[in-house]
Design a protein around this motif. Sequence first.
Motif, PDB file in Angstrom:
ATOM      1  N   UNK A 109      51.548 -76.337  24.590  1.00  0.00           N
ATOM      2  CA  UNK A 109      51.529 -77.483  25.514  1.00  0.00           C
ATOM      3  C   UNK A 109      51.336 -78.749  24.691  1.00  0.00           C
ATOM      4  N   UNK A 110      51.650 -79.926  25.241  1.00  0.00           N
ATOM      5  CA  UNK A 110      51.411 -81.159  24.485  1.00  0.00           C
ATOM      6  C   UNK A 110      49.950 -81.300  24.061  1.00  0.00           C
ATOM      7  N   UNK A 111      49.026 -80.820  24.880  1.00  0.00           N
ATOM      8  CA  UNK A 111      47.597 -80.991  24.575  1.00  0.00           C
ATOM      9  C   UNK A 111      47.199 -80.287  23.281  1.00  0.00           C
ATOM     10  N   UNK A 112      47.894 -79.198  22.955  1.00  0.00           N
ATOM     11  CA  UNK A 112      47.551 -78.433  21.749  1.00  0.00           C
ATOM     12  C   UNK A 112      47.672 -79.296  20.498  1.00  0.00           C
ATOM     13  N   UNK A 113      48.614 -80.249  20.509  1.00  0.00           N
ATOM     14  CA  UNK A 113      48.881 -81.032  19.304  1.00  0.00           C
ATOM     15  C   UNK A 113      47.970 -82.264  19.180  1.00  0.00           C
ATOM     16  N   UNK A 114      47.170 -82.532  20.207  1.00  0.00           N
ATOM     17  CA  UNK A 114      46.302 -83.720  20.142  1.00  0.00           C
ATOM     18  C   UNK A 114      45.298 -83.580  19.001  1.00  0.00           C
ATOM     19  N   UNK A 115      45.237 -84.594  18.167  1.00  0.00           N
ATOM     20  CA  UNK A 115      44.281 -84.583  17.054  1.00  0.00           C
ATOM     21  C   UNK A 115      44.732 -83.779  15.855  1.00  0.00           C
ATOM     22  N   UNK A 116      45.933 -83.200  15.922  1.00  0.00           N
ATOM     23  CA  UNK A 116      46.409 -82.397  14.792  1.00  0.00           C
ATOM     24  C   UNK A 116      46.873 -83.310  13.659  1.00  0.00           C
ATOM     25  N   UNK A 117      46.563 -82.913  12.440  1.00  0.00           N
ATOM     26  CA  UNK A 117      47.083 -83.620  11.262  1.00  0.00           C
ATOM     27  C   UNK A 117      48.427 -83.031  10.844  1.00  0.00           C
ATOM     28  N   UNK A 118      48.525 -81.698  10.908  1.00  0.00           N
ATOM     29  CA  UNK A 118      49.750 -81.022  10.474  1.00  0.00           C
ATOM     30  C   UNK A 118      50.108 -79.952  11.507  1.00  0.00           C
ATOM     31  N   UNK A 119      51.382 -79.937  11.908  1.00  0.00           N
ATOM     32  CA  UNK A 119      51.890 -78.857  12.778  1.00  0.00           C
ATOM     33  C   UNK A 119      52.912 -78.060  11.984  1.00  0.00           C
ATOM     34  N   UNK A 140      43.174 -70.593   0.373  1.00  0.00           N
ATOM     35  CA  UNK A 140      41.996 -71.357   0.815  1.00  0.00           C
ATOM     36  C   UNK A 140      42.408 -72.773   1.240  1.00  0.00           C
ATOM     37  N   UNK A 141      43.436 -72.823   2.067  1.00  0.00           N
ATOM     38  CA  UNK A 141      43.924 -74.124   2.519  1.00  0.00           C
ATOM     39  C   UNK A 141      42.794 -74.827   3.283  1.00  0.00           C
ATOM     40  N   UNK A 142      42.574 -76.108   3.018  1.00  0.00           N
ATOM     41  CA  UNK A 142      41.425 -76.804   3.624  1.00  0.00           C
ATOM     42  C   UNK A 142      41.631 -77.120   5.106  1.00  0.00           C
ATOM     43  N   UNK A 143      41.222 -76.195   5.944  1.00  0.00           N
ATOM     44  CA  UNK A 143      41.424 -76.322   7.392  1.00  0.00           C
ATOM     45  C   UNK A 143      40.143 -76.811   8.055  1.00  0.00           C
ATOM     46  N   UNK A 144      40.260 -77.861   8.855  1.00  0.00           N
ATOM     47  CA  UNK A 144      39.111 -78.292   9.663  1.00  0.00           C
ATOM     48  C   UNK A 144      39.135 -77.536  10.998  1.00  0.00           C
ATOM     49  N   UNK A 145      40.277 -77.611  11.683  1.00  0.00           N
ATOM     50  CA  UNK A 145      40.401 -76.892  12.965  1.00  0.00           C
ATOM     51  C   UNK A 145      41.785 -76.245  13.021  1.00  0.00           C
ATOM     52  N   UNK A 146      41.817 -75.019  13.504  1.00  0.00           N
ATOM     53  CA  UNK A 146      43.076 -74.262  13.521  1.00  0.00           C
ATOM     54  C   UNK A 146      43.395 -73.861  14.955  1.00  0.00           C
ATOM     55  N   UNK A 147      44.603 -74.205  15.410  1.00  0.00           N
ATOM     56  CA  UNK A 147      45.039 -73.753  16.727  1.00  0.00           C
ATOM     57  C   UNK A 147      46.349 -72.998  16.572  1.00  0.00           C
ATOM     58  N   UNK A 148      46.459 -71.878  17.254  1.00  0.00           N
ATOM     59  CA  UNK A 148      47.620 -71.005  17.121  1.00  0.00           C
ATOM     60  C   UNK A 148      48.373 -70.952  18.443  1.00  0.00           C
ATOM     61  N   UNK A 149      49.684 -71.074  18.385  1.00  0.00           N
ATOM     62  CA  UNK A 149      50.495 -71.030  19.613  1.00  0.00           C
ATOM     63  C   UNK A 149      51.688 -70.110  19.414  1.00  0.00           C
ATOM     64  N   UNK A 150      52.199 -69.637  20.532  1.00  0.00           N
ATOM     65  CA  UNK A 150      53.404 -68.799  20.513  1.00  0.00           C
ATOM     66  C   UNK A 150      54.019 -68.876  21.904  1.00  0.00           C
ATOM     67  N   UNK A 151      54.823 -67.878  22.259  1.00  0.00           N
ATOM     68  CA  UNK A 151      55.442 -67.877  23.585  1.00  0.00           C
ATOM     69  C   UNK A 151      54.398 -67.431  24.615  1.00  0.00           C
ATOM     70  N   UNK A 152      54.716 -67.608  25.896  1.00  0.00           N
ATOM     71  CA  UNK A 152      53.768 -67.159  26.934  1.00  0.00           C
ATOM     72  C   UNK A 152      53.426 -65.664  26.801  1.00  0.00           C
TER      73      UNK A 152
END
Length: 352
Positions: A68-78, A36-48
Amino acid sequence: MSTSRYRASVRKANIVVLGATGAVGTVFLRVLEERKFPVARLRLCASPRSVGRRLRVFSQEVPVEATTPAVFEGADIAFISVSGDISRQWAPVAMRAGALVIDDSSAYRMEPQVPLVVPEVNAGDLAHHRGLVSIPNCSTTQMVMALYPLHRANPIQRVIVDTFQSVSGTGSRAQQELTEQSRAVLAGDAAVSRVYPHQIAFNVLPHIEGFLENGYTKEEWKMVEETRKIMHAPELAVSATCVRVPVYVSHSEAVHVEFQDPMSPQEARSLLAAFPGVTVVDDPSGSRYPLAWEAAGKDDVFVGRIRQDASHPRGLALWVVADNLRKGAALNAIQIAEEVLKRDLLLSRTAR
Ligand SMILES: NC(=O)c1ccc[n+]([C@@H]2O[C@H](COP(=O)([O-])OP(=O)(O)OC[C@H]3O[C@@H](n4cnc5c(N)ncnc54)[C@H](OP(=O)(O)O)[C@@H]3O)[C@@H](O)[C@H]2O)c1
């Protein structure tokens, strides 16, 4: 604690998972839910190749996006679970965007300013992070979980370890290769090797990663260097032989330890049983000892076959087994993030 170096308490984190479709990434998403990790927003990335796939997390279908660089905008943890070269490409981008990078790859582990963390052992090192924390190699993590509670009580001087490592340690392609080769061999056909230099089905390979000039493999040398760094024991003598075996999940290790002073097997059992994240399974008369099959899918590191080393008066021998995808990777990464949030250690933008 909240100083100008750190952001005020972050209770729910914006998260990016790079490598979400891989062997580690897949387990990572499961562990995220379980804890139950406290996630506000989750974005998932991989290869094309994976863009457009949808992965089920927290009862939602989350799309896999292009990295893309845009994916990491506003991220707290990658959380980065890709190969070292791809990590070197994206970790700086994520850091520049303001995210704390928790990296599974070997790319940054031995850089002096990068904490290399197994939280039960050296969570205190997180206080020195500069925006990136590495997790150790899976074979190292489970070994230090077994060594550290003993080392605290009686300094360890020398470790000799032989590993029996599952194919999931290489990634999802290696898991497929074991299945395909096993089917081929059982059908009387030739096994085709793409991932490993030799057939892995019904075989044992004393070769994990490339060879170094000193005769060790890179994997073996990681066990030497990473163990010293995590345990803050630069003089510790370590020798490893790393072996790939046809097992899907969980690494097993035969570990021989020499202490400063003698230690009885019973004292070792007590110290290990009291350590968080370790379970002692040690009843040889009942054929009870840690097994790769039983450790798969479990969080703990299992230790058994604890006995006096007949070749050394201050030596013990141990058998150590853990799920390499959980404590060896995904779980350890999430535990690091939990510690960072608990200790309010997300850097403020100005501290970068
Ligand atoms: N496996 C273990 O037990 C373990 C333990 C500790 C550390 N690690 C480390 O964790 C990392 C991941 O290992 P793994 O076993 O999960 O490998 P894996 O199964 O091969 O997964 C690799 C991941 O990287 C993604 N990827 C590949 N090329 C990419 C690109 N150009 N851009 C963005 N993403 C890309 C893949 O996406 P696609 O699915 O789209 O190809 C996949 O999600 C490695 O550095 C490994 O050393 C692994």
